[in-house]
Design a protein around this motif. Structure first.
Motif, PDB file in Angstrom:
ATOM      1  N   SER A 354       0.808  -1.082  -0.075  1.00 61.35           N
ATOM      2  CA  SER A 354      -0.015   0.025  -0.100  1.00 61.35           C
ATOM      3  C   SER A 354       0.770   1.091   0.077  1.00 61.35           C
ATOM      4  CB  SER A 354      -1.072  -0.131   1.110  1.00 61.35           C
ATOM      5  OG  SER A 354      -0.289  -0.068   2.590  1.00 61.35           O
ATOM      6  N   THR A 355       2.107   1.302   0.426  1.00 57.60           N
ATOM      7  CA  THR A 355       3.104   2.289   0.579  1.00 57.60           C
ATOM      8  C   THR A 355       3.470   2.798  -1.104  1.00 57.60           C
ATOM      9  OG1 THR A 355       4.883   0.704   0.570  1.00 57.60           O
ATOM     10  CG2 THR A 355       4.096   1.525   2.614  1.00 57.60           C
ATOM     11  N   ILE A 356       2.900   2.256  -1.987  1.00 54.63           N
ATOM     12  CA  ILE A 356       3.149   2.306  -3.631  1.00 54.63           C
ATOM     13  C   ILE A 356       2.457   3.776  -3.545  1.00 54.63           C
ATOM     14  CG2 ILE A 356       1.064   1.490  -4.482  1.00 54.63           C
ATOM     15  CD1 ILE A 356       4.636   1.174  -5.948  1.00 54.63           C
ATOM     16  N   GLY A 357       1.455   4.071  -2.721  1.00 52.62           N
ATOM     17  CA  GLY A 357       0.836   5.275  -2.908  1.00 52.62           C
ATOM     18  C   GLY A 357       1.536   6.638  -2.440  1.00 52.62           C
ATOM     19  N   ASN A 361       4.344  11.410  -7.439  1.00 52.52           N
ATOM     20  CA  ASN A 361       4.802  12.034  -8.844  1.00 52.52           C
ATOM     21  C   ASN A 361       4.888  11.184  -9.824  1.00 52.52           C
ATOM     22  OD1 ASN A 361       5.193  15.064  -8.260  1.00 52.52           O
ATOM     23  ND2 ASN A 361       6.601  14.457  -6.606  1.00 52.52           N
ATOM     24  N   LEU A 362       4.738   9.997  -9.445  1.00 52.30           N
ATOM     25  CA  LEU A 362       4.836   8.719 -10.561  1.00 52.30           C
ATOM     26  C   LEU A 362       4.036   9.147 -11.767  1.00 52.30           C
ATOM     27  CD1 LEU A 362       4.796   5.185  -9.164  1.00 52.30           C
ATOM     28  CD2 LEU A 362       6.682   6.297 -10.383  1.00 52.30           C
ATOM     29  N   ALA A 363       4.437   8.977 -13.011  1.00 50.31           N
ATOM     30  CA  ALA A 363       3.821   9.311 -14.016  1.00 50.31           C
ATOM     31  C   ALA A 363       3.565   7.890 -14.969  1.00 50.31           C
ATOM     32  CB  ALA A 363       4.278  10.151 -14.928  1.00 50.31           C
ATOM     33  N   LEU A 364       4.625   6.922 -14.815  1.00 50.66           N
ATOM     34  CA  LEU A 364       4.346   5.478 -15.324  1.00 50.66           C
ATOM     35  C   LEU A 364       4.672   4.597 -13.869  1.00 50.66           C
ATOM     36  CD1 LEU A 364       5.500   4.303 -18.681  1.00 50.66           C
ATOM     37  CD2 LEU A 364       6.236   3.198 -16.541  1.00 50.66           C
ATOM     38  N   LEU A 365       3.807   3.543 -14.222  1.00 48.56           N
ATOM     39  CA  LEU A 365       3.930   2.456 -13.010  1.00 48.56           C
ATOM     40  C   LEU A 365       3.651   1.062 -14.103  1.00 48.56           C
ATOM     41  CD1 LEU A 365       4.551   1.009 -10.254  1.00 48.56           C
ATOM     42  CD2 LEU A 365       2.527   1.527  -9.785  1.00 48.56           C
ATOM     43  N   ASN A 366       4.837   0.224 -14.262  1.00 48.99           N
ATOM     44  CA  ASN A 366       4.489  -0.914 -14.688  1.00 48.99           C
ATOM     45  C   ASN A 366       4.743  -2.057 -13.886  1.00 48.99           C
ATOM     46  OD1 ASN A 366       3.783   0.284 -17.274  1.00 48.99           O
ATOM     47  ND2 ASN A 366       5.710   0.017 -18.316  1.00 48.99           N
ATOM     48  N   MET A 367       4.063  -3.002 -13.637  1.00 52.00           N
ATOM     49  CA  MET A 367       4.095  -4.246 -12.681  1.00 52.00           C
ATOM     50  C   MET A 367       3.655  -5.321 -13.520  1.00 52.00           C
ATOM     51  SD  MET A 367       2.967  -2.252  -9.455  1.00 52.00           S
ATOM     52  CE  MET A 367       3.672  -3.196  -8.221  1.00 52.00           C
ATOM     53  N   GLY A 381      -4.959   5.398  -5.666  1.00 53.75           N
ATOM     54  CA  GLY A 381      -5.622   6.416  -6.101  1.00 53.75           C
ATOM     55  C   GLY A 381      -4.982   7.886  -5.569  1.00 53.75           C
ATOM     56  N   PHE A 382      -3.917   7.613  -4.719  1.00 53.94           N
ATOM     57  CA  PHE A 382      -3.087   8.873  -4.745  1.00 53.94           C
ATOM     58  C   PHE A 382      -2.007   9.175  -5.565  1.00 53.94           C
ATOM     59  CE2 PHE A 382      -3.649   7.312   0.132  1.00 53.94           C
ATOM     60  CZ  PHE A 382      -4.674   8.121   0.258  1.00 53.94           C
ATOM     61  N   LEU A 383      -2.140   8.476  -6.644  1.00 53.03           N
ATOM     62  CA  LEU A 383      -0.911   8.763  -7.638  1.00 53.03           C
ATOM     63  C   LEU A 383      -1.618   9.676  -8.734  1.00 53.03           C
ATOM     64  CD1 LEU A 383       0.751   5.302  -7.870  1.00 53.03           C
ATOM     65  CD2 LEU A 383       1.053   6.988  -6.338  1.00 53.03           C
ATOM     66  N   GLN A 384      -1.967  10.820  -8.335  1.00 53.19           N
ATOM     67  CA  GLN A 384      -2.907  11.517  -9.166  1.00 53.19           C
ATOM     68  C   GLN A 384      -1.808  12.246 -10.369  1.00 53.19           C
ATOM     69  OE1 GLN A 384      -5.306  14.458  -7.139  1.00 53.19           O
ATOM     70  NE2 GLN A 384      -5.792  13.078  -5.619  1.00 53.19           N
ATOM     71  N   ILE A 400     -11.922  -3.803  -8.379  1.00 46.65           N
ATOM     72  CA  ILE A 400     -11.243  -2.368  -8.761  1.00 46.65           C
ATOM     73  C   ILE A 400     -11.536  -1.594  -7.881  1.00 46.65           C
ATOM     74  CG2 ILE A 400     -10.952  -1.021 -10.688  1.00 46.65           C
ATOM     75  CD1 ILE A 400     -11.622  -3.167 -12.548  1.00 46.65           C
ATOM     76  N   PRO A 401     -10.562  -0.658  -7.180  1.00 45.50           N
ATOM     77  CA  PRO A 401     -10.963  -0.011  -6.148  1.00 45.50           C
ATOM     78  C   PRO A 401     -11.665   1.385  -6.738  1.00 45.50           C
ATOM     79  CG  PRO A 401      -8.666   0.194  -6.489  1.00 45.50           C
ATOM     80  CD  PRO A 401      -9.064  -0.807  -7.147  1.00 45.50           C
ATOM     81  N   ASN A 402     -12.557   1.964  -6.318  1.00 40.18           N
ATOM     82  CA  ASN A 402     -13.206   3.119  -6.718  1.00 40.18           C
ATOM     83  C   ASN A 402     -12.217   4.538  -6.914  1.00 40.18           C
ATOM     84  OD1 ASN A 402     -16.038   2.218  -7.060  1.00 40.18           O
ATOM     85  ND2 ASN A 402     -16.225   2.274  -4.956  1.00 40.18           N
ATOM     86  N   SER A 403     -11.253   4.316  -5.988  1.00 42.09           N
ATOM     87  CA  SER A 403     -10.107   5.444  -5.790  1.00 42.09           C
ATOM     88  C   SER A 403      -9.586   5.513  -7.215  1.00 42.09           C
ATOM     89  CB  SER A 403      -9.237   5.146  -4.885  1.00 42.09           C
ATOM     90  OG  SER A 403      -8.565   3.888  -4.716  1.00 42.09           O
ATOM     91  N   ILE A 404      -9.676   4.787  -7.996  1.00 34.95           N
ATOM     92  CA  ILE A 404      -8.824   4.510  -9.330  1.00 34.95           C
ATOM     93  C   ILE A 404      -9.359   5.729 -10.213  1.00 34.95           C
ATOM     94  CG2 ILE A 404     -10.021   2.990 -10.750  1.00 34.95           C
ATOM     95  CD1 ILE A 404      -7.407   1.723 -11.386  1.00 34.95           C
ATOM     96  N   GLY A 405     -10.672   6.128  -9.890  1.00 35.94           N
ATOM     97  CA  GLY A 405     -11.143   7.303 -10.481  1.00 35.94           C
ATOM     98  C   GLY A 405     -10.665   8.379 -10.347  1.00 35.94           C
ATOM     99  N   ASN A 406      -9.695   8.576  -9.324  1.00 30.61           N
ATOM    100  CA  ASN A 406      -8.940   9.708  -8.951  1.00 30.61           C
ATOM    101  C   ASN A 406      -7.940  10.166  -9.928  1.00 30.61           C
ATOM    102  OD1 ASN A 406     -10.645  10.045  -6.649  1.00 30.61           O
ATOM    103  ND2 ASN A 406      -8.955   8.942  -5.272  1.00 30.61           N
ATOM    104  N   LEU A 407      -7.548   9.029 -10.746  1.00 27.64           N
ATOM    105  CA  LEU A 407      -6.187   9.290 -11.768  1.00 27.64           C
ATOM    106  C   LEU A 407      -6.935   9.768 -12.846  1.00 27.64           C
ATOM    107  CD1 LEU A 407      -4.832   5.574 -11.146  1.00 27.64           C
ATOM    108  CD2 LEU A 407      -4.547   7.663  -9.739  1.00 27.64           C
TER     109      LEU A 407
END
Length: 776
Positions: A354-357, A361-367, A381-384, A400-407
């Motif tokens: 969860s610390t990934i949040g 300032n991440l623009a790209l996250l590939n996992m 959702g904090f990675l706006q 899928i978390p609703n917070s993904i809508g924050n992106l």
């Protein structure tokens, strides 16, 4: 001065000023030397499309020539700048006469030949850039005489050999570019004596020594020198990607305190990374991707904790390795400046911390392509500032978390190939910059939210295939006017296909197959003229609309529906390989049939000819008992009567598109179906044909239950398929041999066959006759 002039007999006139030049005579001589050297250089330039050196002539003084700069005082050539001039040619040895030259820039052209040793005469040279050309040979050791060199760029050429040890005296060298060549022998330890080096670019060289099998073109592995990190106490940029370095990552690299960028990607480094990067305070970019790092321990990603001290880190690339451990919580302690993080294509397991949040300032996250389990953390959702999120092909579950809508800046979201369940959150509708969304191959259920279909920016792909979605396809789907790909296949969607699909202007791929859609293909679909791949299988009923004939389709799948009536006969419907209509049992007509179109060759026998019936029976009997890749395949036979009650007999063969061997050996504009009329068989093709025929004869002579003699083997009875593989045909005169050896029967065989069986001078026929009678 006046006294001297008076003593020499010159009168002194009042008001007259005598100006005496103080230019040394050797400067005048040097000017001429430079001019002649430049003209010699011009003669070696064989192509100059933009006319770069057109001004190099006697109409202008050479310090006015394009690409030439001279010193203000002595008027000697100090700079030659011909970079990116589309020039073709080679170097002139006269270049060594430009003794005042400080910079030589010939990069990004097509200069060939060797790098001349005469450049070593230019002791004032500070910058030499010969990169992106076609220079070959070795790096001349004579460059060691250019003791003032600060920049040496010979990358992107065809240089070979080792980096010469003689260049050790270049103590002022700041940049060394030797990438994209064919250099061998490794990075030599003496480079460590070049203490002023700030940047080394040595990527894409086969630095290993050649193996004992040089014809294979491989190179053995190569270890970096143990003291590699201590060689360069002050490097800022270190690029070693694209080589074949192996072994562990050198620990001493961690001591290069001024390092800004470190790239060892695309090598064979392995083992566990035990480096402590915490002292590299200036580090901004680190690339360790596409190697073999792994030791199988759960903590093998612990080195990420030390990167937390690299407060300026902006980019971390570690994809394409074999990391098999847990992603530690310390990943969330990485720099606040980090905007690019990718650790895809590994075997990382466990949950996504969860610390990934924290990495706001991440623009790209590939996992993607790992073994992650558990849920997608809502903290994502904090990675706006995130623009691309790729978590596809893992084992993620949950919703899928609703917070993904924050992106709100998200342009690409890839969650496919997981075990995600629940409904598609309507909050995705707030991602108003989304270009591509992949949710296929999950366990999603429920209906497709209308908010998702109203994201007008979706223009690349919307793929919701292979889920458990149900309900109708909302009419809002027509809002995605600029979409190129829509795939909602293999769900439980029902109802009619909305006519709003006809509003698409850029759609190329539309996949609706394996749902429960009802009704017919909507007439509004007639406007989808740009579509290339259209799959409606396992769904609909009604008639196949003729407007599909006008589409430039590459693939059309209408199979296993309940279509009825006639199949259209134009456009894509003339290409059986592009259309599938199997499983529609109420269709009729059309060029394309329901098991797929095939082209056959039909041989109708003229029963008025003597022995025709006997030949028909012999060929049927023969081909009924034999199967071989080099024999013409018979599909079926026909023995009946025609419409006038006359006997009718025909054989249907697999079609051979390259005609007969006779046509290739004696081609004319009217043979070989008008194709290949100007081409002859080359030696390899002739040998391959002879081998094919020999294989066929060996089969019928030795491997059949009863040996068979063809008795009419000639080029006109040898047919060639699409790949020029030879097939022996026409067994109308074939003879079955009893269980006796050929030696006992050969005396009674005699010469049989049709006219042209042994045409005079035809070496192929003579050879095949020998094969047919004597081979066994």
């Amino acid at each position: 001065m006046a006294f001297l002039l008076s003593r020499m007999g010159f009168p002194l006139w009042s008001g007259i000023c005598l100006i005496v030049s103080t230019t040394p005579a050797n400067t005048i001589v040097g000017n001429e030397t430079d001019r002649l050297a430049l003209l010699a250089i011009k003669t070696k330039i064989t192509q100059d499309p933009p006319g770069v050196v057109n001004s190099w002539n006697n109409s202008y003084h050479f310090f006015e020539w394009k690409g030439v700069r001279c010193g203000h005082w002595h008027k000697r050539v100090t700079i030659i700048d011909l970079q990116s001039g589309d020039l073709v040619g080679s170097l002139s040895p006269h270049i060594g006469n430009l003794s005042f030259l400080h910079e030589l820039r010939l990069n990004n052209n097509t200069f060939r030949g060797e790098i001349l040793a005469e450049i070593g005469n230019l002791f004032r040279l500070q910058k030499l850039n010969l990169s992106i050309n076609n220079f070959e040979g070795e790096i001349p050791a004579n460059l060691s005489r250019c003791s003032n060199l600060t920049y040496l760029g010979v990358g992107s050429n065809n240089l070979v050999g080792k980096f010469p040890e003689a260049l050790t005296p270049l103590s002022k060298l700041i940049y060394l570019g030797i990438h994209l060549n064919n250099l061998t022998g490794g990075i030599p330890p003496f480079i460590g004596n070049l203490t002023s080096l700030v940047r080394i670019s040595a990527s894409y060289n086969p630095f290993g020594e050649k193996s004992k099998f040089p014809w294979i073109g491989r190179y053995s592995t190569l270890y970096l020198p143990p003291g590699f990190g201590s060689m360069f106490p002050h490097p800022q940029i270190l690029q070693l990607y694209g080589n074949q370095f192996t072994g562990p990552l050198p620990l001493l690299i961690s001591n290069s305190l001024e390092l800004v960028s470190f790239d060892v990607g695309e090598n064979n480094f392995n083992g566990k990374i035990t480096n402590d990067f915490g002292s590299l305070q200036n580090l901004r970019k680190i690339t360790i991707s596409d190697n073999h790092f792994r030791n199988g321990e759960p903590d093998e990603l612990a080195f990420l904790g030390s990167l937390a001290n690299c407060s300026n880190l902006e980019k971390l690339r570690m994809q394409g390795n074999q990391f098999r451990g847990v992603l530690p919580d310390s990943v969330g302690n990485l720099s606040n400046h980090l905007f690019y993080l990718t650790h895809s294509e590994n075997q990382i397991y466990g949950t996504i911390p969860s610390t990934i949040g924290n990495l706001v300032n991440l623009a790209l996250l590939n996992m993607y392509n790992n073994q992650f389990t558990g849920k997608i953390p809502p903290s994502i959702g904090f990675l706006q500032k995130l623009q691309r999120l790729s978590l596809d092909n893992n084992k993620l579950s949950g919703k899928i978390p609703n917070s993904i809508g924050n992106l709100s800046l998200l342009t690409k979201l890839y969650l496919a190939g997981n075990r995600i369940e629940g409904t598609i959150p309507s909050s995705l509708g707030t991602c108003r910059n989304l270009l591509s969304l992949h949710l296929f191959q999950n366990n999603l259920s429920g209906t497709i939210p209308g908010e998702l279909l109203r994201i007008s920016t979706l223009s690349i792909s919307l793929n919701l295939a292979q889920n458990r979605l149900f309900g109708s396809l909302p009419a809002d789907v027509g809002s995605l006017k600029n979409l190129m790909e829509l795939d909602i296949s293999e769900n439980g969607l029902s109802g009619e296909i909305p006519s709003s699909l006809g509003s698409y202007t850029s759609l190329e791929n539309l996949s609706l197959q394996e749902n429960f859609f009802q009704g017919s293909i909507p007439l509004a679909s007639e406007t989808l003229r740009g579509i290339a791949n259209f799959d409606l299988s396992h769904n609909l009923s009604g008639k196949i609309p003729t407007f599909l004939e006008k589409f430039a389709l590459q693939k059309l799948n209408l199979s296993f529906n309940d279509f009825e009536g006639e199949v259209p006969m134009k456009g894509v419907f003339t290409n059986a390989s592009a259309v599938s209509i199997v499983g529609n049992y109420r269709l009729c007509g059309g060029i394309v049939n329901q098991d797929g179109e095939f082209v056959a060759a039909v041989k109708v026998l003229n029963l008025q000819n003597r022995g025709a019936v006997k030949s028909f029976i012999a060929e049927c009997e023969t081909l009924r008992n034999i199967r071989h890749r080099n024999l013409v395949k018979i599909i079926t036979s026909c023995s009946s009567v025609d419409c006038q009650e006359n006997d009718f007999k025909a054989l249907v063969y697999e079609f051979m598109p390259n005609g007969s061997l006779e046509g290739w050996l004696h081609s004319s504009p009217k043979t070989n179906n008008g194709q290949n009329e100007h081409r002859r068989l080359n030696l390899l093709e002739r040998i391959n044909i002879a081998i094919d025929v020999a294989c066929a004869l060996d089969y019928v002579h030795h491997q059949c239950h009863t040996p068979i003699i063809h008795c009419d083997l000639k080029p006109s009875n040898i047919l060639l398929d699409h790949d020029m593989v030879a097939h022996v045909g026409y067994f109308g005169l074939a003879r079955f041999c009893p269980e006796l050896t050929i030696l006992k029967q050969s005396s009674s065989i005699g010469i049989r066959g049709s006219i042209g069986y042994v045409p005079l001078g035809n070496k192929f026929s003579l050879t095949f006759l020998y094969f047919d009678i004597c081979l066994f």
